[in-house]
Design a protein around this motif. Structure first.
Motif, mmCIF file in Angstrom:
data_model
loop_
_atom_site.group_PDB
_atom_site.id
_atom_site.type_symbol
_atom_site.label_atom_id
_atom_site.label_comp_id
_atom_site.label_asym_id
_atom_site.label_seq_id
_atom_site.Cartn_x
_atom_site.Cartn_y
_atom_site.Cartn_z
ATOM 1 N N THR A 53 -44.760 -19.453 -67.829
ATOM 2 C CA THR A 53 -46.427 -20.073 -66.591
ATOM 3 C C THR A 53 -45.494 -21.797 -66.359
ATOM 4 O O THR A 53 -46.821 -22.096 -65.640
ATOM 5 N N LEU A 54 -44.503 -21.969 -66.911
ATOM 6 C CA LEU A 54 -44.524 -23.410 -67.221
ATOM 7 C C LEU A 54 -42.910 -23.543 -66.104
ATOM 8 O O LEU A 54 -43.088 -23.443 -65.780
ATOM 9 N N ALA A 55 -43.920 -24.718 -65.508
ATOM 10 C CA ALA A 55 -42.675 -26.025 -64.189
ATOM 11 C C ALA A 55 -43.050 -27.354 -64.734
ATOM 12 O O ALA A 55 -44.025 -28.041 -64.591
ATOM 13 N N PHE A 56 -41.405 -28.309 -65.255
ATOM 14 C CA PHE A 56 -42.032 -29.396 -64.971
ATOM 15 C C PHE A 56 -40.901 -30.050 -63.636
ATOM 16 O O PHE A 56 -41.194 -28.891 -62.887
ATOM 17 N N ALA A 57 -40.417 -31.054 -63.717
ATOM 18 C CA ALA A 57 -39.900 -31.877 -62.794
ATOM 19 C C ALA A 57 -39.053 -30.550 -61.865
ATOM 20 O O ALA A 57 -38.853 -30.225 -61.216
ATOM 21 N N ASP A 58 -37.968 -30.365 -62.608
ATOM 22 C CA ASP A 58 -36.881 -29.766 -62.132
ATOM 23 C C ASP A 58 -37.406 -28.143 -61.517
ATOM 24 O O ASP A 58 -36.849 -28.199 -60.579
ATOM 25 N N GLU A 59 -37.919 -27.824 -62.297
ATOM 26 C CA GLU A 59 -38.374 -26.178 -61.941
ATOM 27 C C GLU A 59 -39.203 -26.325 -61.246
ATOM 28 O O GLU A 59 -39.024 -25.933 -60.157
ATOM 29 N N LYS A 60 -40.421 -27.691 -60.450
ATOM 30 C CA LYS A 60 -41.227 -27.544 -59.463
ATOM 31 C C LYS A 60 -40.059 -27.965 -58.861
ATOM 32 O O LYS A 60 -40.626 -27.835 -57.425
ATOM 33 N N ILE A 61 -38.922 -29.015 -58.762
ATOM 34 C CA ILE A 61 -38.336 -28.770 -56.888
ATOM 35 C C ILE A 61 -37.623 -27.783 -56.683
ATOM 36 O O ILE A 61 -37.118 -27.194 -55.504
ATOM 37 N N THR A 62 -37.133 -26.493 -57.892
ATOM 38 C CA THR A 62 -36.316 -25.538 -57.337
ATOM 39 C C THR A 62 -38.234 -24.642 -56.336
ATOM 40 O O THR A 62 -37.813 -23.325 -55.268
#
Length: 786
Positions: free
Chosen positions: A377-386
């Protein structure tokens, strides 16, 4: 007003912003490379050449990573790197340097890295710039000091150097600079400035220097420059009419600058409502809007959009929860519809983050121990850019049931019925105590403290042996008995030191705690912690915010054993030390599926159990720290009442179950607390210690002794600087404070905990603190006229 069609030829011919572009990215490095380089340099373990090499390598790696994630086009990646603080960078770029730091200015008017660190950390002779919270986040910025005669000039080539460097690494980044309006709204008048001087009085002068910076960047070949104007998303000391005028005088005039790159103006941290039409009409080429905390702009608000490129902040940059991408795609489609209806181009919309990603960790890739159901269920910076790349590419559509979407948080621990039932059963009586006068007399008899009692805020320096013991215990190479003995040895050393120094109220030093929030998150149900989820708080200071995903409750006592052991070593009172519910929320990534107030009540009730157990174990003073009380205050005044209601209630739930003789303390630091003095009073703590040294006692100006009748300890030592204050300096602060609050209510303490300081400076500063206190006490004992 200038329109898009009258812009410079250079700007008109430049390429539009890429379809996906965040407005900022973490700068500390996934392995905290910046922190390690800085602290090695400050300690003299590396020279400046090696420091420069390490930070250059960090920037190169960052640009490569962003390109790998899909931001390889020119200007797609923001150049948001900073050695310490983006506000300090902007101030130094235009020459905002206090007179007291004239010695750090070079012959050409510039300030090098050592000078930058001197302003940020202070010197032997000078205290550092004041530090306070960046809007409603846990990031701290350094407050610029400016006067009517400050020599504003082009004082730094750092932006040009970073852009030129980025060309060597690829297509080139987008230089980022705090905008002139926000910079001056955050600044304060320099000491000695005439009464009535406002930093905004220098707006025209600042804009002239910004124009020079833009010309330099244009000459270097930068196609775009980003100006951050988050002040537009918050209520200011200006009326909306005056703010709109200041926006035109600043951004509007910069849009008229020739030559210059194209301008993207960002407005993170909330909606800007009726200022949006003003900003769209300034003549800039692109405008960013925060669509997570602000609503979609109306067609009327977009009436002047014309050829302006909108940058849609659809991905929340302050939380770690995955974006519900089909929902975001639906909002993007609706925005395009409204832009078209307003006469703009639906194709001229980029997808972005709501705010800089500096507020979240680098990447989930490094995490190996998070529960799989939670990690999904999570997204850090790199995942948010994706996520923004996927939205921009049209890889997800409104209502797309097969597309990427958030995983529902329905796993074990998210909902605990017993916790909810207990919170629902609380009443107003659970937040009340006896009148303060009754409590004060009971505490006077129980504690027997002198006037101006001396204490510290909680933590003591964490020496290498303590950190090594914690690490070994975590790895399993040190058993429970060995770990407990190591912690007890350190507690005994800290108690002995405090007795030798002459402090009146002692602390156990908190050697067992890695972080004031994470420690409690590790011992409360409803939380998860990360291995590498580091986020910059300020400078080289990084924290690992915990993830609050479920209903919170306490399975067992947390601090009681350590506190009672410390108390067994001394006849002097030892404070029990807890972190308050608001701060636990503010310094965690909190669930977004229920109101914050409901979550705060759950945390408050868990802490109430801990307070009760401390009292039952014989701890007569319990401190419940709330340094983040001001931090979470909404940026719009209309929302203050609701926030202050639930934040105060949660604190009182935690602290109102004790007897009159048990003294409740709280601590607040590094925010502009003047605006919430009423809420601080409403906490109903017996003693409030508060940051004051770095802001030079400004909080005292807001305190009405009649309206704030309880004990208060305005900090007399700025612990975020390595500088050791003299006894004379501390005594002067105490005299000033005593004149405002009276000796019977005044406590003496540092600004904050001492974990980040070394023992040499800690012992010296505390000796001066005790010496100054005894001197001021003696003055009060001398009869008038003697």
């Amino acid at each position: 007003m200038t329109t898009q069609t009258t812009q410079t030829t250079q700007a008109a011919k430049a390429a539009p912003l890429p379809a996906a572009t965040p407005v900022g990215y973490p700068r500390i490095g996934p392995g905290r490379e910046l922190k390690k380089a800085e602290e090695a340099y400050w300690a003299g373990r590396i020279d400046h050449a090696e420091f420069a090499r390490r930070t250059r390598e960090l920037r190169r790696a960052t640009r490569a990573r962003l390109a790998e994630l899909g931001l390889g086009a020119a200007a797609a990646a923001p150049e948001s790197f900073s050695l310490y603080d983006q506000v300090l960078d902007a101030a130094l770029a235009i020459g905002i340097i206090p007179d007291r730091f004239a010695s750090v200015v070079g012959p050409d008017g510039s300030v090098g890295d050592d000078g930058l660190f001197a302003l940020a950390r202070g010197t032997v002779e000078q205290p550092p710039l004041e530090m306070t919270k960046w809007f409603d986040t846990n990031y701290h910025y350094l407050v610029p000091e400016i006067g009517p005669d400050t020599d504003l000039h082009l004082a730094s080539q750092r932006l040009v150097e970073l852009f030129t460097e980025s060309l060597e690494d690829g297509a080139g980044t987008r230089p980022v600079l705090v905008g002139p309006l926000t910079l001056l709204l955050l600044a304060k008048a320099q000491d000695g400035a005439p009464e009535g001087f406002d930093p905004l009085d220098r707006l025209d002068d600042a804009v002239a220097v910004y124009a020079e910076i833009l010309a330099e960047l244009a000459a270097a070949g930068a196609p775009w420059v980003q100006l951050d104007e988050p002040a537009l998303a918050a209520d200011q000391r200006l009326t909306q009419t005056d703010l709109a005028d200041a926006l035109q005088r600043s951004v509007g005039r910069l849009a008229e600058t020739v030559p210059r790159p194209q301008l993207l103006v960002t407005t993170p941290y909330g909606g800007i409502d009726d200022l949006l039409p003003v900003l769209l009409a300034t003549g800039v080429e692109a405008v960013h809007v925060d669509l997570t905390r602000g609503g979609l702009p109306t067609v009327d608000q977009l009436a002047s959009v014309g050829d302006v490129q909108l940058v849609a902040g659809l991905v929340e940059g302050r939380s770690v929860w995955r974006t519900e991408l089909p929902t975001a795609a639906a909002r993007l489609a609706e925005l395009r519809t409204r832009v078209t209806a307003a006469g703009g181009s639906a194709d001229a919309i980029s997808v972005s983050t709501s705010v800089s990603l500096q507020h979240v960790p680098h990447t989930l890739d490094l995490e190996t121990s998070l529960p799989a159901e939670l990690a999904a269920t999570l997204a850090f910076a790199d995942e948010k850019i994706t996520e923004i790349v996927a939205l921009a590419a049209g890889d997800v559509h409104p209502g797309d049931i097969d597309g990427p979407r958030s995983v529902p948080r329905t796993f074990e621990g998210v909902r605990v019925d017993a916790v909810r039932e207990r919170a629902a059963a609380t009443t107003a009586a659970d937040t009340d105590r006896a009148e303060y006068a009754v409590r004060a007399e009971a505490q006077r008899q129980a504690l027997g403290l002198p006037d101006l009692p001396t204490t510290t805020i909680g933590s003591f320096p964490q020496v290498g042996e303590v950190r090594a013991a914690r690490a070994a215990h975590r790895k399993g190479t040190l058993d429970d008995a060995g770990y407990e003995q190591a912690m007890r040895d350190e507690i005994a050393r800290v108690i002995t030191l405090q007795e030798e120094l002459g402090l009146d109220v002692l602390v156990h030093g908190e050697p067992e705690r890695n972080d004031m929030v994470q420690y409690f998150a590790e011992n409360l149900e409803g939380f998860a912690t990360t291995e590498h989820g580091w986020v910059q708080s300020y400078g080289s200071r990084c924290t690992r915010p915990s993830i609050l995903f479920g209903d919170v409750h306490r399975p067992a006592p947390i601090t009681v054993g350590w506190a009672t052991y410390a108390q067994s070593l001394t006849p002097r009172p030892v404070k029990g030390m807890l972190t308050g519910p608001v701060t636990i929320l503010a310094w965690s990534f909190v669930r977004d599926d229920q109101p914050l107030g409901d979550t705060a009540d759950q945390v408050g009730l868990a802490l109430r159990d801990e307070v009760a157990d401390l009292e039952a174990a014989g701890i007569g003073i319990v401190q419940v720290d709330e340094p983040a009380l001001r931090e979470l205050l909404p940026l719009r005044v209309a929302q203050h009442e609701d926030y202050l209601d639930w934040s105060v209630r949660s604190f009182r739930l935690a602290t109102s179950g004790v007897q009159e003789a048990t003294q409740i303390h709280t601590h607040l630091c590094y925010s502009e607390f003047n605006v919430v003095v009423g809420a601080i009073d409403a906490l109903n703590a017996d003693v409030t210690s508060i940051e004051s040294a770095r802001s030079r006692g400004e909080i005292l100006e807001a305190i009405d002794p009649g309206a704030f009748p309880r004990g208060i300890g305005p900090g007399v030592w700025d612990i975020h600087s390595p500088r050791v204050p003299s006894a004379e300096e501390i005594a002067d602060q105490l005299r000033r404070a005593r004149a405002v609050v009276g000796p019977e209510r005044l406590w003496v303490n540092p600004d904050c905990g001492l974990k980040t300081r070394g023992y040499a400076e800690t012992e010296a500063s505390l000796r001066h603190l005790v010496q100054a206190t005894r001197e001021v006490r003696a003055e009060a004992e001398v009869p008038a006229g003697a």
